[in-house]
Design a protein around this motif. Structure first.
Motif, PDB file in Angstrom:
ATOM      1  N   GLY A  68      13.202   3.825  24.347  1.00  0.00           N
ATOM      2  CA  GLY A  68      14.248   3.807  25.365  1.00  0.00           C
ATOM      3  C   GLY A  68      15.023   5.106  25.415  1.00  0.00           C
ATOM      4  O   GLY A  68      14.595   6.143  24.883  1.00  0.00           O
ATOM      5  N   PRO A  69      16.205   5.087  26.043  1.00  0.00           N
ATOM      6  CA  PRO A  69      17.029   6.301  26.147  1.00  0.00           C
ATOM      7  C   PRO A  69      17.361   6.870  24.775  1.00  0.00           C
ATOM      8  O   PRO A  69      17.713   6.132  23.852  1.00  0.00           O
ATOM      9  CB  PRO A  69      18.295   5.795  26.855  1.00  0.00           C
ATOM     10  CG  PRO A  69      17.882   4.545  27.558  1.00  0.00           C
ATOM     11  CD  PRO A  69      16.831   3.918  26.699  1.00  0.00           C
ATOM     12  N   GLN A  70      17.269   8.197  24.665  1.00  0.00           N
ATOM     13  CA  GLN A  70      17.514   8.865  23.387  1.00  0.00           C
ATOM     14  C   GLN A  70      18.824   9.659  23.379  1.00  0.00           C
ATOM     15  O   GLN A  70      19.092  10.409  22.432  1.00  0.00           O
ATOM     16  CB  GLN A  70      16.340   9.785  23.045  1.00  0.00           C
ATOM     17  CG  GLN A  70      15.003   9.081  22.928  1.00  0.00           C
ATOM     18  CD  GLN A  70      14.955   8.049  21.813  1.00  0.00           C
ATOM     19  OE1 GLN A  70      15.172   8.375  20.647  1.00  0.00           O
ATOM     20  NE2 GLN A  70      14.664   6.793  22.157  1.00  0.00           N
ATOM     21  N   ASP A  71      19.640   9.455  24.394  1.00  0.00           N
ATOM     22  CA  ASP A  71      20.930  10.144  24.430  1.00  0.00           C
ATOM     23  C   ASP A  71      21.763   9.827  23.193  1.00  0.00           C
ATOM     24  O   ASP A  71      22.505  10.681  22.691  1.00  0.00           O
ATOM     25  CB  ASP A  71      21.724   9.736  25.676  1.00  0.00           C
ATOM     26  CG  ASP A  71      21.050  10.162  26.967  1.00  0.00           C
ATOM     27  OD1 ASP A  71      20.016  10.848  26.885  1.00  0.00           O
ATOM     28  OD2 ASP A  71      21.555   9.801  28.043  1.00  0.00           O
ATOM     29  N   CYS A  72      21.641   8.583  22.720  1.00  0.00           N
ATOM     30  CA  CYS A  72      22.433   8.163  21.564  1.00  0.00           C
ATOM     31  C   CYS A  72      22.076   8.962  20.320  1.00  0.00           C
ATOM     32  O   CYS A  72      22.929   9.205  19.457  1.00  0.00           O
ATOM     33  CB  CYS A  72      22.233   6.664  21.303  1.00  0.00           C
ATOM     34  SG  CYS A  72      20.504   6.179  21.029  1.00  0.00           S
TER      35      CYS A  72
ATOM     36  N   VAL B 187      11.212  -6.248  18.699  1.00  0.00           N
ATOM     37  CA  VAL B 187      11.330  -5.898  20.113  1.00  0.00           C
ATOM     38  C   VAL B 187      12.447  -4.879  20.309  1.00  0.00           C
ATOM     39  O   VAL B 187      12.295  -3.874  21.020  1.00  0.00           O
ATOM     40  CB  VAL B 187      11.595  -7.154  20.966  1.00  0.00           C
ATOM     41  CG1 VAL B 187      11.945  -6.765  22.408  1.00  0.00           C
ATOM     42  CG2 VAL B 187      10.377  -8.076  20.957  1.00  0.00           C
ATOM     43  N   ALA B 188      13.594  -5.126  19.668  1.00  0.00           N
ATOM     44  CA  ALA B 188      14.728  -4.202  19.776  1.00  0.00           C
ATOM     45  C   ALA B 188      14.377  -2.843  19.175  1.00  0.00           C
ATOM     46  O   ALA B 188      14.764  -1.795  19.713  1.00  0.00           O
ATOM     47  CB  ALA B 188      15.953  -4.790  19.090  1.00  0.00           C
ATOM     48  N   ALA B 189      13.654  -2.846  18.060  1.00  0.00           N
ATOM     49  CA  ALA B 189      13.244  -1.587  17.433  1.00  0.00           C
ATOM     50  C   ALA B 189      12.321  -0.798  18.351  1.00  0.00           C
ATOM     51  O   ALA B 189      12.438   0.433  18.464  1.00  0.00           O
ATOM     52  CB  ALA B 189      12.554  -1.875  16.102  1.00  0.00           C
ATOM     53  N   ALA B 190      11.404  -1.486  19.018  1.00  0.00           N
ATOM     54  CA  ALA B 190      10.517  -0.820  19.975  1.00  0.00           C
ATOM     55  C   ALA B 190      11.326  -0.201  21.105  1.00  0.00           C
ATOM     56  O   ALA B 190      11.052   0.927  21.544  1.00  0.00           O
ATOM     57  CB  ALA B 190       9.503  -1.820  20.528  1.00  0.00           C
ATOM     58  N   HIS B 191      12.338  -0.925  21.555  1.00  0.00           N
ATOM     59  CA  HIS B 191      13.194  -0.411  22.630  1.00  0.00           C
ATOM     60  C   HIS B 191      13.972   0.818  22.148  1.00  0.00           C
ATOM     61  O   HIS B 191      14.161   1.773  22.909  1.00  0.00           O
ATOM     62  CB  HIS B 191      14.162  -1.501  23.093  1.00  0.00           C
ATOM     63  CG  HIS B 191      14.971  -1.130  24.290  1.00  0.00           C
ATOM     64  ND1 HIS B 191      14.407  -0.957  25.544  1.00  0.00           N
ATOM     65  CD2 HIS B 191      16.290  -0.873  24.443  1.00  0.00           C
ATOM     66  CE1 HIS B 191      15.350  -0.618  26.405  1.00  0.00           C
ATOM     67  NE2 HIS B 191      16.505  -0.555  25.759  1.00  0.00           N
ATOM     68  N   ALA B 192      14.414   0.790  20.900  1.00  0.00           N
ATOM     69  CA  ALA B 192      15.122   1.945  20.347  1.00  0.00           C
ATOM     70  C   ALA B 192      14.229   3.184  20.367  1.00  0.00           C
ATOM     71  O   ALA B 192      14.673   4.278  20.752  1.00  0.00           O
ATOM     72  CB  ALA B 192      15.585   1.645  18.923  1.00  0.00           C
ATOM     73  N   LEU B 193      12.991   3.024  19.966  1.00  0.00           N
ATOM     74  CA  LEU B 193      12.077   4.163  19.840  1.00  0.00           C
ATOM     75  C   LEU B 193      11.634   4.726  21.184  1.00  0.00           C
ATOM     76  O   LEU B 193      11.389   5.929  21.308  1.00  0.00           O
ATOM     77  CB  LEU B 193      10.842   3.747  19.027  1.00  0.00           C
ATOM     78  CG  LEU B 193      11.095   3.424  17.551  1.00  0.00           C
ATOM     79  CD1 LEU B 193       9.872   2.749  16.948  1.00  0.00           C
ATOM     80  CD2 LEU B 193      11.460   4.670  16.765  1.00  0.00           C
TER      81      LEU B 193
END
Length: 396
Positions: free
Chosen positions: A285-289, A277-283
């Protein structure tokens, strides 16, 4: 108790040996500047950690994951590839969730090759590619990566009989350890060669987010015909500082993906659902990081190159990844030079010969400490007695 012949034939774990030596020096009280690692030093972005925390609290994620990963992650991978590379994927047939890209790299020869088959590996290259060779009982031939060819393999130099025997090729751009990047034209040549000689291509895209000077590294799958003969492996370790989370994926050719999934059905019951779930959010979600991360590495690269230039050490700036590939001075091998730096300057680097025969004469430096520590590392080297007599005139 005797070990199996298979276990006895496994190659020495290069990075484990390096980490042990550094740990010993630290335990002795030395202030080691560790530039030999490939472990991101910055934390996972907070919004990804928060997603993990929330998913961990959901009791639905405490059960076994579906064998081939949750739909949310597979759909996120499809969204990511379309957004970043305009590559269209099918979530069910062209995506395999991996326990980190390394697991897939080791598994792929077992998926596609039989004992005695031949695969092609870059030299220098990621040492753990050889783990898959040993576990699969296959043979390998190397493709030299040379500075005069921008660290791309020269396919014209590979013997025709080797190309005919080859059933699998590994490539990796941006490259570990050289920091080189590939071009669309090179990938087009690769696809044509693979079709001509009927072998599968695996492109290790671990450093895909890390291209410098406003040049975005291309995905192999952007190449026309790439999905007919190949797959691409991606990891969240470098893009999102999720190395310890152990999550990656393979995308591309349906038959290769099906084989990977089948093998993994017998090895795992997929990754903890909350991590997915966290990996999906990383891909998605916000890409500013990701943009911030690239800025950080580029600043570190500039600090290293400028510091080397200041002390008279001429080096080439990497085009991508978070590594620099530096020549050693005449009179030293990769290992003797790395030993000198660790013993006399308390600076750890990775000896180039650990990455293959054609890594001899180089050391790999990780851009994984602050600019200040990178500058300090170069200054420590410059203060070595050997520097004034050998380095200034001999390191090019």
């Amino acid at each position: 108790m005797p070990y199996s012949d298979l276990l006895k034939k496994l190659p020495e774990q290069f990075f484990a040996k390096l980490a042990k030596r550094v740990a010993e020096k630290v335990a002795e009280g030395h202030d080691i500047i560790n530039l030999g690692q490939g472990n991101p030093d910055r934390p996972t972005p907070p919004h990804i950690v928060k997603a993990m925390q929330e998913a961990t609290a959901d009791v639905a994620n405490h059960k076994y994951s579906p064998f081939r990963g949750i739909d949310e992650l597979k759909e996120a991978i499809v969204t990511f590839y379309k957004r970043e590379y305009d590559v269209t994927l099918d979530a069910e047939t062209e995506v395999a969730v991996l326990f980190g890209a390394k697991a897939g790299l080791v598994e792929l020869p077992m998926t596609l090759l039989n004992a005695g088959d031949t695969m092609l590996l870059p030299d220098p290259g990621y040492p753990d590619y050889l783990s898959g060779v040993a576990l699969s009982h296959v043979n390998f031939e190397t493709m030299p990566l040379l500075a005069e060819n921008q660290f791309l393999p020269d396919y014209a130099e590979i013997a025709p009989d080797i190309l005919e025997r080859a059933k699998l090729m590994y490539l990796n751009y941006p490259n570990n350890p050289t920091g080189a990047t590939a071009t669309p034209a090179f990938f087009e040549e690769t696809v044509q060669l693979a079709k001509q000689h009927d072998f599968v291509v695996m492109h290790d895209f671990a450093y895909g987010a890390l291209g410098f000077d406003d040049v975005k590294p291309p995905s192999f799958l952007q190449t026309e015909g790439a999905k007919e003969i190949g797959v691409e492996f991606y990891t969240l370790s470098k893009t999102y500082n999720m190395a310890g989370w152990r999550v990656g994926f393979a995308v591309g050719n349906k038959e290769v993906i099906a084989g990977l999934n089948l093998l993994q059905d017998h090895l795992y019951c997929s990754i903890f659902p909350a991590i997915q779930v966290a990996a999906a959010h990383a891909l998605t979600g916000p890409q500013d990081c990701v943009e911030e991360q690239l800025t950080v590495y580029e600043a570190r690269r500039e600090a290293l190159i400028q510091a080397c230039s200041t002390v008279g050490w001429s080096v080439t700036a990497p085009a991508g990844s978070f590594f620099a590939w530096l020549k050693v001075p005449e009179g030293y091998t990769s290992e003797t030079f790395a030993d000198l730096l660790l013993e006399n300057a308390s600076v750890a680097v990775a000896a180039g010969n650990g990455f293959g025969l054609h890594g001899e004469g180089y050391v790999r430096v990780g851009l994984l400490v602050s600019p200040e520590r990178l500058v300090e590392a170069v200054e420590r080297i410059a203060h070595l007695p050997e520097f004034s007599t050998v380095f200034r005139s001999k390191v090019h």
